[in-house]
Write a protein that holds these residues in place. Structure first.
Motif, PDB file in Angstrom:
ATOM      1  N   THR A 387      -7.061   9.042  -8.748  1.00 40.04           N
ATOM      2  CA  THR A 387      -6.955   8.089  -7.514  1.00 40.04           C
ATOM      3  C   THR A 387      -8.618   7.737  -7.376  1.00 40.04           C
ATOM      4  O   THR A 387      -8.655   7.109  -6.412  1.00 40.04           O
ATOM      5  N   SER A 388      -9.358   8.420  -7.616  1.00 39.65           N
ATOM      6  CA  SER A 388     -10.814   8.263  -7.436  1.00 39.65           C
ATOM      7  C   SER A 388     -11.204   8.688  -5.783  1.00 39.65           C
ATOM      8  O   SER A 388     -11.719   7.919  -5.341  1.00 39.65           O
ATOM      9  N   ARG A 389     -10.273   9.663  -5.578  1.00 37.57           N
ATOM     10  CA  ARG A 389     -10.477  10.261  -4.149  1.00 37.57           C
ATOM     11  C   ARG A 389     -10.787  11.673  -4.063  1.00 37.57           C
ATOM     12  O   ARG A 389     -10.004  12.304  -4.995  1.00 37.57           O
ATOM     13  N   SER A 390     -11.150  12.153  -2.986  1.00 41.58           N
ATOM     14  CA  SER A 390     -11.411  13.569  -2.946  1.00 41.58           C
ATOM     15  C   SER A 390     -10.595  14.196  -1.692  1.00 41.58           C
ATOM     16  O   SER A 390     -10.726  13.688  -0.727  1.00 41.58           O
ATOM     17  N   LEU A 391      -9.779  15.255  -1.960  1.00 36.20           N
ATOM     18  CA  LEU A 391      -9.110  15.853  -0.794  1.00 36.20           C
ATOM     19  C   LEU A 391      -9.757  16.500   0.151  1.00 36.20           C
ATOM     20  O   LEU A 391      -9.228  17.039   1.064  1.00 36.20           O
ATOM     21  N   SER A 392     -11.142  16.817  -0.024  1.00 37.11           N
ATOM     22  CA  SER A 392     -12.056  17.527   0.847  1.00 37.11           C
ATOM     23  C   SER A 392     -12.743  16.326   1.784  1.00 37.11           C
ATOM     24  O   SER A 392     -13.164  16.795   2.582  1.00 37.11           O
ATOM     25  N   ARG A 393     -12.518  15.190   1.491  1.00 35.97           N
ATOM     26  CA  ARG A 393     -13.074  14.009   2.484  1.00 35.97           C
ATOM     27  C   ARG A 393     -12.041  13.580   3.432  1.00 35.97           C
ATOM     28  O   ARG A 393     -10.741  13.233   2.761  1.00 35.97           O
ATOM     29  N   PRO A 394     -12.179  13.847   4.709  1.00 38.29           N
ATOM     30  CA  PRO A 394     -11.034  13.462   5.620  1.00 38.29           C
ATOM     31  C   PRO A 394     -10.442  12.167   5.335  1.00 38.29           C
ATOM     32  O   PRO A 394      -9.116  12.171   5.484  1.00 38.29           O
ATOM     33  N   ARG A 395     -11.235  11.283   5.430  1.00 37.75           N
ATOM     34  CA  ARG A 395     -10.721   9.689   5.060  1.00 37.75           C
ATOM     35  C   ARG A 395      -9.806   9.541   3.903  1.00 37.75           C
ATOM     36  O   ARG A 395      -8.641   8.957   3.879  1.00 37.75           O
ATOM     37  N   ASP A 396     -10.090  10.105   2.767  1.00 36.35           N
ATOM     38  CA  ASP A 396      -9.456  10.151   1.535  1.00 36.35           C
ATOM     39  C   ASP A 396      -8.264  10.825   1.675  1.00 36.35           C
ATOM     40  O   ASP A 396      -7.190  10.273   1.234  1.00 36.35           O
ATOM     41  N   LEU A 397      -8.275  12.064   2.181  1.00 32.92           N
ATOM     42  CA  LEU A 397      -7.077  12.901   2.550  1.00 32.92           C
ATOM     43  C   LEU A 397      -6.004  12.139   3.330  1.00 32.92           C
ATOM     44  O   LEU A 397      -4.765  11.860   2.969  1.00 32.92           O
ATOM     45  N   THR A 398      -6.488  11.299   4.627  1.00 32.67           N
ATOM     46  CA  THR A 398      -5.595  10.527   5.379  1.00 32.67           C
ATOM     47  C   THR A 398      -4.677   9.486   4.563  1.00 32.67           C
ATOM     48  O   THR A 398      -3.611   9.612   4.505  1.00 32.67           O
ATOM     49  N   GLU A 399      -5.563   8.806   3.842  1.00 27.72           N
ATOM     50  CA  GLU A 399      -5.149   7.948   2.675  1.00 27.72           C
ATOM     51  C   GLU A 399      -4.121   8.319   1.698  1.00 27.72           C
ATOM     52  O   GLU A 399      -2.874   7.835   1.358  1.00 27.72           O
ATOM     53  N   MET A 400      -4.523   9.605   1.054  1.00 26.98           N
ATOM     54  CA  MET A 400      -3.502   9.993   0.150  1.00 26.98           C
ATOM     55  C   MET A 400      -2.052  10.639   0.847  1.00 26.98           C
ATOM     56  O   MET A 400      -0.986  10.477   0.400  1.00 26.98           O
ATOM     57  N   THR A 401      -2.195  11.210   2.138  1.00 26.99           N
ATOM     58  CA  THR A 401      -1.098  11.833   2.673  1.00 26.99           C
ATOM     59  C   THR A 401      -0.437  10.514   3.274  1.00 26.99           C
ATOM     60  O   THR A 401       0.957  10.607   2.805  1.00 26.99           O
ATOM     61  N   LEU A 402      -0.795   9.429   3.743  1.00 26.12           N
ATOM     62  CA  LEU A 402      -0.101   8.203   4.001  1.00 26.12           C
ATOM     63  C   LEU A 402       0.670   7.543   2.861  1.00 26.12           C
ATOM     64  O   LEU A 402       1.684   7.217   2.985  1.00 26.12           O
ATOM     65  N   ALA A 403      -0.095   7.484   1.726  1.00 27.06           N
ATOM     66  CA  ALA A 403       0.318   6.942   0.489  1.00 27.06           C
ATOM     67  C   ALA A 403       1.396   7.772   0.213  1.00 27.06           C
ATOM     68  O   ALA A 403       2.526   7.237  -0.459  1.00 27.06           O
ATOM     69  N   LEU A 404       1.293   9.132   0.211  1.00 30.46           N
ATOM     70  CA  LEU A 404       2.528   9.824  -0.307  1.00 30.46           C
ATOM     71  C   LEU A 404       3.856   9.647   0.517  1.00 30.46           C
ATOM     72  O   LEU A 404       4.920   9.678  -0.118  1.00 30.46           O
ATOM     73  N   ASP A 405       3.218   9.545   1.875  1.00 30.01           N
ATOM     74  CA  ASP A 405       4.800   9.306   2.768  1.00 30.01           C
ATOM     75  C   ASP A 405       5.381   8.019   2.179  1.00 30.01           C
ATOM     76  O   ASP A 405       6.588   7.673   2.242  1.00 30.01           O
ATOM     77  N   ALA A 406       4.535   6.844   1.921  1.00 30.38           N
ATOM     78  CA  ALA A 406       5.069   5.664   1.801  1.00 30.38           C
ATOM     79  C   ALA A 406       5.723   5.579   0.563  1.00 30.38           C
ATOM     80  O   ALA A 406       6.553   4.907   0.444  1.00 30.38           O
ATOM     81  N   PHE A 407       5.000   6.370  -0.563  1.00 27.32           N
ATOM     82  CA  PHE A 407       5.600   6.253  -1.855  1.00 27.32           C
ATOM     83  C   PHE A 407       7.170   6.972  -1.628  1.00 27.32           C
ATOM     84  O   PHE A 407       8.082   6.608  -2.430  1.00 27.32           O
ATOM     85  N   ARG A 408       7.245   7.960  -1.069  1.00 28.66           N
ATOM     86  CA  ARG A 408       8.360   9.003  -1.019  1.00 28.66           C
ATOM     87  C   ARG A 408       9.543   8.057  -0.197  1.00 28.66           C
ATOM     88  O   ARG A 408      10.703   8.021  -0.699  1.00 28.66           O
ATOM     89  N   LEU A 409       9.088   7.351   0.815  1.00 26.87           N
ATOM     90  CA  LEU A 409      10.183   6.542   1.360  1.00 26.87           C
ATOM     91  C   LEU A 409      10.623   5.378   0.663  1.00 26.87           C
ATOM     92  O   LEU A 409      11.714   4.868   0.656  1.00 26.87           O
ATOM     93  N   SER A 410       9.778   4.705   0.075  1.00 22.38           N
ATOM     94  CA  SER A 410       9.972   3.495  -0.816  1.00 22.38           C
ATOM     95  C   SER A 410      11.051   3.935  -1.998  1.00 22.38           C
ATOM     96  O   SER A 410      11.895   3.366  -2.414  1.00 22.38           O
ATOM     97  N   ALA A 411      10.632   5.226  -2.518  1.00 23.30           N
ATOM     98  CA  ALA A 411      11.473   5.565  -3.690  1.00 23.30           C
ATOM     99  C   ALA A 411      12.855   6.141  -3.243  1.00 23.30           C
ATOM    100  O   ALA A 411      13.922   6.211  -3.999  1.00 23.30           O
ATOM    101  N   GLY A 412      12.990   6.408  -1.838  1.00 20.29           N
ATOM    102  CA  GLY A 412      14.248   6.743  -1.222  1.00 20.29           C
ATOM    103  C   GLY A 412      15.240   5.525  -1.114  1.00 20.29           C
ATOM    104  O   GLY A 412      16.515   5.417  -0.796  1.00 20.29           O
TER     105      GLY A 412
END
Length: 412
Positions: A387-412
């Motif tokens: 993903t070219s993102r770091s889980l230690s950077r707050p902004r990247d972590l926020t994006e990945m968390t929201l993207a995970l929610d969006a992916f899971r909901l769209s998959a449902g």
């Protein structure tokens, strides 16, 4: 007439003669009966206007007396009037017990008067009157049964109409209509304060094979009121695709108690709105509850709640409220990840979800996933590379968390 045998000519003659005298005494009998009824209960005067009461009692007595001597094939005007009177008394709000008491009292009054008349005119005919007693009282019983049936039927119709009216008022509030007159009418119909603590729950009406309905006690009712627990009053409305509950919260009840009660009673999934401050805000509460419901994926993560509160899922609610932006977020953040084999992709996303659920602890995430903590670290590093993102950077972590929610909901 009702009875087990036909009357003899002599019996008919005795009854006809006595009935003629009775008819002439109807006015006096009506006065006497009304006095006795008022003495028994003041509700007769409260529910029924005096002139109407006297007129109707006079008619009932007259029809009842006529029925004593009427041929079996004659129309039962006493029963027709009893049906009309039963409907009228239900509309006026006189209790059924008092109505039946009036019929029984009228029966005794007419019978005593018959005895007095026959005793005075032809004492030797008293045995004839006794022989007809069963038939006379059978007629009175049938009148009482008719008036009771009509009363109950009318009462049921009135309750149904009242419920339908309250349903319509509640639906209007849930649709977002907030006129002062509507709110006042709904408050009166529901017996609720206009200003108070309310919440709305929306439960998805899925009917999967082998799965129980969400709230089995509600399924047979389009509108149902129930006090589920101390401090909580539920008002249920059924829809084709969901169940909606308007909940009045007592001063000591909160969303935690409400969510726990819904978890206990319902199979879920369901969305729960924040607390609003009055009936006029039920439309807003419904929309927020529907948004909360949208944050429920088809399969919740392990340990997830079946009833979700919007105030605990606000970031996810922001995502689900903007589906086009959510799709773009998934594509931007997880683009390379989406090109992986589905099984490989699922492992990486499941690891991210477990790590987030464990508040960033690789050890606890490993326990959930039944693997070594180093395996968790390896998967997360691979995810960062893709993903070219770091889980230690707050902004990247926020994006990945929201993207995970969006992916899971769209998959449902």
């Amino acid at each position: 007439m009702d009875g087990r045998r036909a009357r003899t000519d002599h019996e008919r003659t005795v009854l006809a003669s006595a009935s003629e005298v009775l008819i002439d005494r109807v006015g006096r009998l009506a006065d006497l009966l009304i006095r006795e009824l008022r003495s028994h209960s003041p509700q007769y005067d409260v529910a029924v206007p005096a002139d109407e009461h006297w007129q109707q009692i006079s008619e009932a007595l007259r029809y009842g007396i006529e029925a004593i001597t009427a041929p079996r094939s004659a129309p039962r005007r006493d029963l027709e009037f009893a049906e009309q009177l039963g409907r009228r008394r239900a509309e006026q709000g006189l209790s059924l017990d008092l109505l039946l008491h009036a019929y029984r009292k009228a029966g005794y009054l007419v019978w005593d008067e018959l005895l007095d008349i026959v005793s005075a005119k032809d004492p030797e005919a008293l045995p004839v009157l006794v022989h007809t007693a069963a038939q006379v009282w059978a007629a009175v019983d049938r009148q009482a049964a008719t008036v009771a049936d009509a009363y109950r039927s009318t009462q049921e119709d009135m309750q149904r109409r009242s419920d339908e009216r309250v349903q319509a008022l509640l639906d209007a509030l849930l649709e977002g209509r907030t006129s002062a007159a509507l709110v006042a009418s709904a408050a009166a119909g529901l017996d609720l304060p206009e200003q108070g603590r309310y919440a709305v729950a929306v439960l998805r009406a899925e009917r999967r094979e082998g799965r129980e309905p969400f709230c089995p006690s509600q399924q047979q009712h389009q509108f149902h009121r129930v006090r589920a627990a101390a401090g909580l009053r539920f008002f249920w409305r059924m829809r084709t695709d969901c169940e909606v509950a308007v909940v009045a919260l007592g001063p000591d009840a909160g969303l935690g108690e409400l969510a726990a009660e819904l978890e206990r009673r319902c199979a879920g999934p369901g969305g729960l709105s924040p607390v609003v401050d009055g009936l006029a805000e039920l439309g807003l509460a419904r929309r927020l509850a529907e948004t909360a419901l949208l944050t429920c994926a088809a399969t919740e993560p392990p340990g997830g709640s079946r009833i979700v509160r919007l105030d605990q899922r606000l970031p996810t609610a922001l995502v689900v409220g903007q589906p086009e932006l959510a799709a773009r977020l998934v594509a931007e953040v997880f683009g390379p990840l989406l090109e992986l084999d589905p099984g490989d992709r699922a492992v990486l996303l499941e690891t991210l979800d477990a790590w987030l659920g464990a508040e960033g602890s690789a050890g606890r995430a490993a326990t959930r996933l039944y693997c070594h903590r180093n395996t968790v670290f390896n998967r997360l590093r691979r995810l960062e590379q893709l993903t070219s993102r770091s889980l230690s950077r707050p902004r990247d972590l926020t994006e990945m968390t929201l993207a995970l929610d969006a992916f899971r909901l769209s998959a449902g």
